[in-house]
Motif scaffolding. Sequence first.
Motif, mmCIF file in Angstrom:
data_model
loop_
_atom_site.group_PDB
_atom_site.id
_atom_site.type_symbol
_atom_site.label_atom_id
_atom_site.label_comp_id
_atom_site.label_asym_id
_atom_site.label_seq_id
_atom_site.Cartn_x
_atom_site.Cartn_y
_atom_site.Cartn_z
ATOM 1 N N UNK A 199 1.559 -2.297 -4.627
ATOM 2 C CA UNK A 199 2.067 -3.325 -3.696
ATOM 3 C C UNK A 199 3.006 -4.292 -4.539
ATOM 4 N N UNK A 200 4.045 -4.535 -4.096
ATOM 5 C CA UNK A 200 5.208 -5.232 -4.716
ATOM 6 C C UNK A 200 5.686 -6.144 -3.878
ATOM 7 N N UNK B 243 13.061 4.812 -4.365
ATOM 8 C CA UNK B 243 13.481 5.610 -3.388
ATOM 9 C C UNK B 243 12.857 5.467 -2.185
ATOM 10 N N UNK B 244 11.555 4.829 -2.050
ATOM 11 C CA UNK B 244 10.841 4.845 -0.978
ATOM 12 C C UNK B 244 11.414 3.459 -0.218
ATOM 13 N N UNK B 245 11.855 2.478 -1.325
ATOM 14 C CA UNK B 245 12.147 1.264 -0.545
ATOM 15 C C UNK B 245 13.556 1.265 0.456
ATOM 16 N N UNK C 227 6.507 12.942 0.953
ATOM 17 C CA UNK C 227 5.840 12.165 2.139
ATOM 18 C C UNK C 227 5.324 11.088 1.520
ATOM 19 N N UNK C 228 4.990 9.953 2.507
ATOM 20 C CA UNK C 228 4.798 8.579 1.839
ATOM 21 C C UNK C 228 3.954 8.029 2.878
ATOM 22 N N UNK C 229 3.227 6.954 2.273
ATOM 23 C CA UNK C 229 2.353 6.194 3.210
ATOM 24 C C UNK C 229 2.315 4.572 2.897
ATOM 25 N N UNK C 230 2.149 3.797 3.614
ATOM 26 C CA UNK C 230 2.252 2.295 3.382
ATOM 27 C C UNK C 230 3.189 1.680 3.974
ATOM 28 N N UNK D 138 0.810 -1.298 0.005
ATOM 29 C CA UNK D 138 0.033 -0.277 -0.186
ATOM 30 C C UNK D 138 0.811 1.326 -0.065
ATOM 31 N N UNK D 139 1.791 1.137 -0.756
ATOM 32 C CA UNK D 139 2.948 2.513 -0.767
ATOM 33 C C UNK D 139 2.176 3.479 -1.654
#
Lengths: 286, 340
Positions: free
Chosen positions: A52-53, A76-78, A89-92, A37-38
């Motif tokens: 979703x991955x 880059x979120x990973x 910003x991010x969520x998940x 849920x990113x």
Amino acid sequence: MKVSLDGIGFPGGAARPDAGAGARAAGSAPAGLDALGVCAWFGRTQVLDDVNLSVTPASVTALIGPSGCGKSTFLRILNRMHESTEGAQMAGEVFLNGEDVYGPGHRLTDVRKQIGMVFQKPNPFPSMSIADNVTAGLGLTNTKVSRSDRVDLIEECLTRAGLWNEVKDRLERPGAALSGGQQQRLCIARSLAVRPKVLLMDEPCSALDPTSTRRIEDTIAELQEDVTIVIVTHNMQQATRVSQRAAFFLAEPGRPGGIIEQGDTVDLFEHPRDERTSDYVNGRFG
Amino acid sequence: MTTTVDLAPSPTPPSEPRAPRRLSPGLQPSDRIFHGGATVIGMVVLALTGAIGLFLGYQSIPTLHTYGLHFFTETQWLPELNKIGIAAVLVGTVEVALVAMVVSFPLALMLALFITDYAPKRIKSWLISTVDLMAAVPSIIYGLWGFYLLQPHAINVARFLSQYVGWFPVFHVDTDPNAAVWQQSRYTSSAFIAGLAVAMMAIPLACAIMRGVFDQAPLGEREAAMALGGTRFGVARTVVLPFAKGGVIGGTMLALGRALGETAAVLIIISPAYDIKPRILEAGTQTTSALIAGNFGNATKSQLSALLTAGFVLFVITLGVNSIAAVFIRRSRSGAGTEI
């Protein structure tokens, strides 16, 4: 939260104890990576929605899709590089071996150490020699190594990055004096020196000539048994050559990007289920 | 007998060597006006600086002619007795400037690093304008601040230093620091306290230059260091500081140029003393600019010439320091070896 998720059991949720050539990559084993849920925003603009991955340990996963669909942002979120950008910003959740890297008790620097990154533009440290570039991560993470271990580490990492034979006689020369392709392999060697479990590559060949690209692809093939690789690429032939699994990202105009389809690379390219995937992999847009 | 003459001109005269073609940029009128205007203004600045140098140089001829090299070796400034020299004054100038540098360099460096690499965005803009404001405060205010607010406290630091490291000539004060009733006045009006006030003026200048260069550290290298698991300090140490080395040196030297020439604050704080002494904590010193400011009001023609000669020496020193600074800054900005 963490416990219940462990209970569900993600495909890549647990490290395989036998994975990889343990002797060569001592101290690290390729890990699975799961994004749940990113979502991502830059300021008020949402650029990713509910991605979703699942990434299998010791595999190569390619992220493909047209420009501006959020592939690089997702990458880059990973490894928590996303939050270093102003207003991002991010969520998940992102699970590394079943543990949320954004969870409490996870240090940003530890996450980045375990999930390395190679950038689009080769970025060796220009003030450092080739050897110092390889071991730069040790200084940055305050890892002490003895002199002989350091020499071994330099040789090992440069060998794994496929650069050793070209630079072994000039390790004390500046890293910036190498060609673009060599610099990129130096950056790979530098990432390997901190023993990452996962290596993220953000279009690592887009600034390189075909020969250098080939060398990097060979390097990826050799690395994948020791380290899980996620690679963003615009080059679909490259995706078919290097990856076992692939995910197709797309952003409809005015909407945040997301994964349209994911699966085995061969299936995705030869039997895409979604029409948009089919259009993209067959070169009808993007 | 006639010889046939070939009247047809040869297409290329073989004797003439190939020369590069002259290229004209074909400027638009607006470009031409801007180009001309910028050139004129640049030339005016150069001409003004040159004229100041020439004026000072010209005014110093009589003094240098009269006193010769003694002008540089004599410590006293007693025009009435025909004893004039800038040896002590130059030493005092350098002492005040060095104190200012030693204090301001680490503060400016850490401040600049905090602004570029640590401060959250909201605080960042506040900090930048506050530091810029520091540069806008008139130097006389720093002088008053130094004299009335800082000095009563700074003499305790001075006494502490002379108590514990007084064996080192620089920190020695010619009085008993351990006396039950210590002689406070021996610690006032010193090069140390003047240097502290000057440091406050040097900080914003050095900080602005360092901040500018730190900001230019390539994002790609910063991200590389972060992606390896580097802390912010690690990024600063591995990427920012090596990149900005030239800018740090250049900014420091520009601040040094400022410190060497600072007048009003120094004039308020110090009490004039014309002897060569390394004891920066001890009362009394003199700097070139304070000498000029303090004496030109009631100077005769020849005394004025002597003062201008001192000014000329300061001008040359400052020009040298700033030129070296410019070289360092240019080297750093060009980023030789950083373009990939």
